[in-house]
Write a protein that holds these residues in place. Structure first.
Motif, short mmCIF file in Angstrom:
data_model
loop_
_atom_site.label_atom_id
_atom_site.label_comp_id
_atom_site.label_asym_id
_atom_site.label_seq_id
_atom_site.Cartn_x
_atom_site.Cartn_y
_atom_site.Cartn_z
N LEU A 152 -4.76 -23.58 17.86
CA LEU A 152 -4.11 -23.50 19.01
C LEU A 152 -4.46 -25.29 19.41
O LEU A 152 -5.60 -25.52 19.77
CB LEU A 152 -4.73 -22.69 20.03
N ALA A 153 -3.31 -25.94 19.61
CA ALA A 153 -3.63 -27.46 20.01
C ALA A 153 -3.29 -27.50 21.44
O ALA A 153 -3.96 -28.39 22.12
CB ALA A 153 -2.72 -28.32 19.13
N GLY A 154 -2.47 -26.84 22.11
CA GLY A 154 -1.92 -27.00 23.54
C GLY A 154 -1.15 -25.71 23.95
O GLY A 154 -0.70 -25.14 23.04
N ALA A 155 -1.00 -25.46 25.10
CA ALA A 155 -0.53 -24.73 25.87
C ALA A 155 0.33 -25.14 27.46
O ALA A 155 -0.44 -26.08 27.99
CB ALA A 155 -1.08 -23.52 25.89
N THR A 156 1.49 -24.65 27.84
CA THR A 156 1.89 -24.86 29.13
C THR A 156 2.53 -23.60 29.56
O THR A 156 2.99 -22.80 28.63
CB THR A 156 2.95 -25.83 29.22
N GLY A 157 2.63 -23.35 30.57
CA GLY A 157 3.04 -21.93 31.17
C GLY A 157 4.27 -22.25 32.41
O GLY A 157 4.10 -23.18 33.14
N MET A 158 4.98 -21.16 32.67
CA MET A 158 5.64 -20.99 33.90
C MET A 158 5.78 -19.80 34.10
O MET A 158 5.83 -18.80 33.49
CB MET A 158 7.02 -21.82 33.27
N ALA A 189 -1.95 -28.29 28.87
CA ALA A 189 -3.40 -28.28 28.19
C ALA A 189 -3.26 -28.65 26.70
O ALA A 189 -2.57 -28.01 26.18
CB ALA A 189 -4.04 -27.09 28.70
N VAL A 190 -3.94 -29.73 26.36
CA VAL A 190 -4.05 -30.06 25.03
C VAL A 190 -5.53 -30.19 24.74
O VAL A 190 -6.34 -30.99 25.33
CB VAL A 190 -3.22 -31.43 24.79
N GLU A 191 -5.89 -29.67 23.44
CA GLU A 191 -7.44 -30.06 23.03
C GLU A 191 -7.56 -31.31 22.93
O GLU A 191 -6.88 -32.20 22.66
CB GLU A 191 -7.43 -29.16 21.80
N PRO A 192 -8.83 -31.58 23.55
CA PRO A 192 -9.00 -33.20 23.48
C PRO A 192 -8.86 -33.74 22.33
O PRO A 192 -8.59 -35.02 22.49
CB PRO A 192 -10.59 -33.18 24.16
N ASP A 193 -9.30 -33.24 21.15
CA ASP A 193 -9.17 -33.86 19.97
C ASP A 193 -7.81 -33.98 19.54
O ASP A 193 -7.50 -34.60 18.18
CB ASP A 193 -10.15 -33.42 18.74
N GLY A 210 1.27 -36.68 21.52
CA GLY A 210 2.77 -36.17 21.85
C GLY A 210 2.64 -34.66 22.08
O GLY A 210 3.93 -34.36 22.71
N ILE A 211 1.81 -34.01 21.93
CA ILE A 211 1.73 -32.48 22.10
C ILE A 211 2.08 -32.15 23.39
O ILE A 211 3.25 -31.37 23.65
CB ILE A 211 0.41 -31.82 21.44
#
Length: 161
Positions: free
Chosen positions: A45-51, A64-68, A73-74
């Motif tokens: 899991l590299a990132g996620a966004t919700g609605m 939200a994107v993993e810091p590393d 561009g995720i």
């Protein structure tokens, strides 16, 4: 990179990601996690966004994107996709909590919204404090429904929409 909507078994990993990014996560549950778009890369899991859509208004859970994994561009890809999905679902405006993500969202077409400009149903949402108060600032953006490129290529979207 693979973009897919979340399923309830992914709840804990999405909550953990949001917590690491300093974003609200305590209200996530198996029912609302399915409104999260995830990005997986290299099997992780590299990132996620919700609605969450409420008629013509929608709450954006900022990317939200993993810091590393940042700088690839995720977050931008997640944001563009979730905006399109929200618009295609009938939302005309997105509202996001102001604060941590202002520097990210303002250059991407969001503007500040104060108090009564935020619909009451959204002010009651957990990301805005959950009490219906008008004291919490937000960011907002008008959405425009556009065809998804993949739908267009597959012939699933009709012309003129």
């Amino acid at each position: 990179m693979v973009f897919l909507f979340a399923h309830p078994p992914q709840l804990s990993s999405i909550r953990d990601l949001l917590a690491r990014c300093g974003l609200p996560h305590d209200d996530l549950n198996p029912d609302n996690v399915v409104h999260f778009l995830t990005c997986r890369t290299e099997g992780m899991l590299a990132g996620a966004t919700g609605m969450e859509i409420f008629g013509e208004e929608a709450v954006l859970r900022p990317p939200a994107v993993e810091p590393d994994m940042r700088g690839r561009g995720i977050g931008s890809l997640l944001l563009v996709r979730i905006e399109r999905f929200a618009a295609m679902g009938g939302a005309r405006r997105f509202y996001a909590p102001s604060g941590l993500n202002d520097e990210y969202l303002l250059p991407r077409g969001y503007r500040r919204a104060e108090g009564k400009e935020i619909p009451e149903v959204l002010r009651r949402h957990a990301v805005f404090g959950g009490d219906g108060g008008s004291r919490l600032p937000a960011l907002t953006k008008d959405l425009v429904a556009t065809k998804m490129p993949a739908a267009k290529k597959a012939g699933l979207a009709s012309e003129g929409q």
